[in-house]
Design a protein around this motif. Structure first.
Motif, mmCIF file in Angstrom:
data_model
loop_
_atom_site.group_PDB
_atom_site.id
_atom_site.type_symbol
_atom_site.label_atom_id
_atom_site.label_comp_id
_atom_site.label_asym_id
_atom_site.label_seq_id
_atom_site.Cartn_x
_atom_site.Cartn_y
_atom_site.Cartn_z
ATOM 1 N N VAL A 62 47.189 40.830 43.176
ATOM 2 C CA VAL A 62 45.802 40.734 42.701
ATOM 3 C C VAL A 62 45.614 41.537 41.427
ATOM 4 O O VAL A 62 44.994 41.067 40.453
ATOM 5 N N GLU A 63 46.150 42.747 41.391
ATOM 6 C CA GLU A 63 45.930 43.600 40.217
ATOM 7 C C GLU A 63 46.657 43.074 38.990
ATOM 8 O O GLU A 63 46.139 43.162 37.872
ATOM 9 N N ALA A 64 47.831 42.479 39.185
ATOM 10 C CA ALA A 64 48.515 41.830 38.064
ATOM 11 C C ALA A 64 47.681 40.660 37.542
ATOM 12 O O ALA A 64 47.555 40.456 36.323
ATOM 13 N N LEU A 65 47.077 39.920 38.456
ATOM 14 C CA LEU A 65 46.237 38.775 38.083
ATOM 15 C C LEU A 65 44.984 39.237 37.332
ATOM 16 O O LEU A 65 44.600 38.647 36.314
ATOM 17 N N LEU A 66 44.345 40.286 37.831
ATOM 18 C CA LEU A 66 43.130 40.804 37.181
ATOM 19 C C LEU A 66 43.419 41.220 35.739
ATOM 20 O O LEU A 66 42.615 40.961 34.832
ATOM 21 N N LYS A 67 44.581 41.851 35.536
ATOM 22 C CA LYS A 67 44.937 42.317 34.184
ATOM 23 C C LYS A 67 45.368 41.156 33.295
ATOM 24 O O LYS A 67 44.923 41.035 32.158
ATOM 25 N N GLU A 68 46.222 40.292 33.843
ATOM 26 C CA GLU A 68 46.784 39.187 33.048
ATOM 27 C C GLU A 68 45.681 38.230 32.573
ATOM 28 O O GLU A 68 45.672 37.793 31.425
ATOM 29 N N GLN A 69 44.723 37.933 33.459
ATOM 30 C CA GLN A 69 43.660 36.987 33.126
ATOM 31 C C GLN A 69 42.429 37.668 32.512
ATOM 32 O O GLN A 69 41.438 37.002 32.227
ATOM 33 N N LYS A 70 42.519 39.008 32.363
ATOM 34 C CA LYS A 70 41.392 39.784 31.797
ATOM 35 C C LYS A 70 40.095 39.472 32.552
ATOM 36 O O LYS A 70 39.065 39.101 31.974
ATOM 37 N N ILE A 71 40.162 39.615 33.868
ATOM 38 C CA ILE A 71 39.037 39.259 34.739
ATOM 39 C C ILE A 71 37.866 40.220 34.521
ATOM 40 O O ILE A 71 38.034 41.439 34.563
ATOM 41 N N GLY A 72 36.685 39.641 34.305
ATOM 42 C CA GLY A 72 35.487 40.446 34.079
ATOM 43 C C GLY A 72 34.490 40.392 35.219
ATOM 44 O O GLY A 72 33.470 41.096 35.203
ATOM 45 N N ALA A 73 34.773 39.562 36.232
ATOM 46 C CA ALA A 73 33.893 39.475 37.396
ATOM 47 C C ALA A 73 34.667 38.801 38.525
ATOM 48 O O ALA A 73 35.555 37.976 38.277
ATOM 49 N N ILE A 74 34.300 39.154 39.756
ATOM 50 C CA ILE A 74 34.912 38.539 40.930
ATOM 51 C C ILE A 74 33.821 37.885 41.763
ATOM 52 O O ILE A 74 32.779 38.497 42.016
ATOM 53 N N MET A 75 34.057 36.631 42.173
ATOM 54 C CA MET A 75 33.232 35.976 43.190
ATOM 55 C C MET A 75 34.104 35.837 44.428
ATOM 56 O O MET A 75 35.126 35.154 44.397
ATOM 57 N N HIS A 76 33.662 36.473 45.494
ATOM 58 C CA HIS A 76 34.516 36.623 46.676
ATOM 59 C C HIS A 76 34.042 35.732 47.817
ATOM 60 O O HIS A 76 33.059 36.017 48.483
ATOM 61 N N PHE A 77 34.790 34.623 48.011
ATOM 62 C CA PHE A 77 34.491 33.665 49.086
ATOM 63 C C PHE A 77 35.540 33.685 50.194
ATOM 64 O O PHE A 77 35.279 33.151 51.273
ATOM 65 N N ALA A 78 36.724 34.243 49.915
ATOM 66 C CA ALA A 78 37.823 34.175 50.885
ATOM 67 C C ALA A 78 37.424 34.877 52.177
ATOM 68 O O ALA A 78 36.884 35.973 52.159
ATOM 69 N N GLY A 79 37.694 34.217 53.310
ATOM 70 C CA GLY A 79 37.379 34.830 54.596
ATOM 71 C C GLY A 79 37.346 33.789 55.696
ATOM 72 O O GLY A 79 37.534 32.596 55.461
ATOM 73 N N SER A 80 37.102 34.267 56.908
ATOM 74 C CA SER A 80 37.018 33.394 58.080
ATOM 75 C C SER A 80 35.553 33.262 58.484
ATOM 76 O O SER A 80 34.802 34.232 58.415
ATOM 77 N N ILE A 81 35.152 32.062 58.949
ATOM 78 C CA ILE A 81 33.708 31.787 59.042
ATOM 79 C C ILE A 81 33.237 31.154 60.346
ATOM 80 O O ILE A 81 32.079 30.778 60.450
ATOM 81 N N ILE A 82 34.101 31.044 61.359
ATOM 82 C CA ILE A 82 33.696 30.319 62.569
ATOM 83 C C ILE A 82 33.233 31.310 63.634
ATOM 84 O O ILE A 82 34.031 32.111 64.144
ATOM 85 N N VAL A 83 31.952 31.266 63.963
ATOM 86 C CA VAL A 83 31.360 32.260 64.853
ATOM 87 C C VAL A 83 32.051 32.320 66.222
ATOM 88 O O VAL A 83 32.460 33.402 66.656
ATOM 89 N N PRO A 84 32.209 31.189 66.944
ATOM 90 C CA PRO A 84 32.850 31.294 68.266
ATOM 91 C C PRO A 84 34.272 31.858 68.185
ATOM 92 O O PRO A 84 34.684 32.629 69.053
ATOM 93 N N GLU A 85 35.003 31.499 67.138
ATOM 94 C CA GLU A 85 36.353 32.037 66.972
ATOM 95 C C GLU A 85 36.306 33.549 66.780
ATOM 96 O O GLU A 85 37.186 34.281 67.260
ATOM 97 N N SER A 86 35.278 34.044 66.096
ATOM 98 C CA SER A 86 35.178 35.491 65.860
ATOM 99 C C SER A 86 34.984 36.249 67.170
ATOM 100 O O SER A 86 35.420 37.389 67.307
ATOM 101 N N VAL A 87 34.328 35.609 68.142
ATOM 102 C CA VAL A 87 34.135 36.225 69.458
ATOM 103 C C VAL A 87 35.459 36.247 70.223
ATOM 104 O O VAL A 87 35.804 37.223 70.890
ATOM 105 N N GLU A 88 36.233 35.174 70.094
ATOM 106 C CA GLU A 88 37.518 35.065 70.797
ATOM 107 C C GLU A 88 38.611 35.912 70.141
ATOM 108 O O GLU A 88 39.508 36.412 70.821
ATOM 109 N N ASP A 89 38.540 36.071 68.827
ATOM 110 C CA ASP A 89 39.597 36.770 68.091
ATOM 111 C C ASP A 89 38.956 37.729 67.072
ATOM 112 O O ASP A 89 39.077 37.541 65.858
ATOM 113 N N PRO A 90 38.278 38.779 67.565
ATOM 114 C CA PRO A 90 37.556 39.660 66.641
ATOM 115 C C PRO A 90 38.460 40.358 65.629
ATOM 116 O O PRO A 90 38.070 40.560 64.481
#
Length: 334
Positions: A62-90
């Motif tokens: 990630v840090e190599a990418l931030l420097k190489e692409q000269k990143i000036g902002a991050i939009m963070h969408f990566a993650g898990s989103i299924i509520v029942p699954e979160s109860v089964e596998d917290p």
């Protein structure tokens, strides 16, 4: 050359992330994407967008990418989103949504990225005592999914106090629809979103739609939700970035919804209308922890950003979802 900073979109091959990539590009922002492709699709990313297949917890990458692409902002969408699954596998949710977000935020601080926009959720409110729900309503999440997202909100607030970074937290209500130009849409196999499920049923990909709970304290007994078109939501992210750049000292936490709700049966009626057919509905019991009504008070985002929803019509949301579902059949050769 654009005078706008390059934006790193995490989870940019997924449903909402891919629409954010389109909205950023439409607004003239250069974009780079990182996605581990566990739930995203490589074909969802335009060919001329810099793509890295990898994990946001891989800090050297990630840090190599931030420097190489000269990143000036991050939009963070990566993650898990299924509520029942979160109860089964917290532990999966605390790892993917909280621990990995912590690593990403640390990488942003180390590399001097000044702006961070976080994809949060109305699940942080739990079962609100009032509806519409305001940003300052109690945050009492009732499942690991909501708690894992709230932890990241709290991390961002603490980090912004200690380091030169500002942030915007956007709490989504029920995201639906697809890009009006047919460039992206909800592509997840086995998705649990009602409108996605309903248009799959309309096209014969599912035998029926389960209606979870018919005894809620609502006009027709089914759960009421605030459905927001994914392209309006993506546009809100671009406006959030504009605001963070214009006021580096300010942070924002905002609801993303239309401020009005539709019941499950009203949504299914809309799908019947748009498709001119009748979907088989199966009435089932409530799911644990489902509030009767979850509607956003969206006055704050309307006041703070020049955000004007363009796709707030339920039939239009269904139409766009249906058009994408048909296109998806072609992409997959179904």
């Amino acid at each position: 050359m654009s005078d706008k900073p390059t934006v790193l979109v995490t989870g940019g091959a997924g449903y909402i992330g891919s629409h954010a990539v389109l909205a950023l590009r439409d607004a003239g922002y250069p974009v780079a994407v990182i996605d581990n492709l566990t739930t995203g699709f490589r074909w969802a990313i335009p060919d001329d967008v810099h793509f890295t297949q990898g994990d946001i917890a891989d800090q050297p990458l990630v840090e190599a990418l931030l420097k190489e692409q000269k990143i000036g902002a991050i939009m963070h969408f990566a993650g898990s989103i299924i509520v029942p699954e979160s109860v089964e596998d917290p532990l999966k949710y605390y790892y993917n949504n909280s621990a990995k977000s912590r690593d990403l935020i640390e990488s942003a601080v180390r590399c001097g990225v000044p702006h961070f926009i976080f994809s949060s959720t109305a699940a942080t409110y739990g079962t609100p005592e009032e509806s519409p729900v305001r940003e300052d309503s109690p945050k009492l999440p009732i499942n690991p999914y909501g708690r894992s997202k709230l932890m990241t909100e709290q991390m961002l607030a603490d980090v912004a106090n200690a380091h030169p970074i500002n942030y915007c937290v956007l709490r989504y209500f029920n995201v639906a629809g697809a890009d009006p130009q047919g460039r992206s849409g909800q592509s997840t196999v086995g998705a649990t979103h009602l409108i996605k499920v309903a248009v799959e049923a309309a096209l014969g990909k599912r035998s029926h739609v389960a209606v979870m709970g018919t005894d809620f304290d609502t006009p027709d007994g089914t759960g009421v939700r605030d459905y927001i078109h994914v392209s309006d939501l993506a546009n809100a992210h671009v406006l959030a970035l504009d605001a963070l750049r214009a006021s580096p000292q300010d942070n924002y936490t905002l609801n993303c919804g239309y401020g009005r709700g539709f019941s499950v049966l009203e949504v299914l009626d809309a799908v019947d209308r748009v498709t001119n057919m009748t979907i088989d509905r199966r009435m089932e019991g409530r799911r644990a922890g489902d509030p009767a009504s979850l509607i956003s008070d969206n006055r704050k985002i309307m006041a703070q950003f020049p955000w004007q929803p363009a796709h707030a019509d339920l039939d239009q949301i269904v139409n766009h979802a249906l058009a994408w579902e048909r296109k998806l059949s072609d992409i997959r050769g179904q």
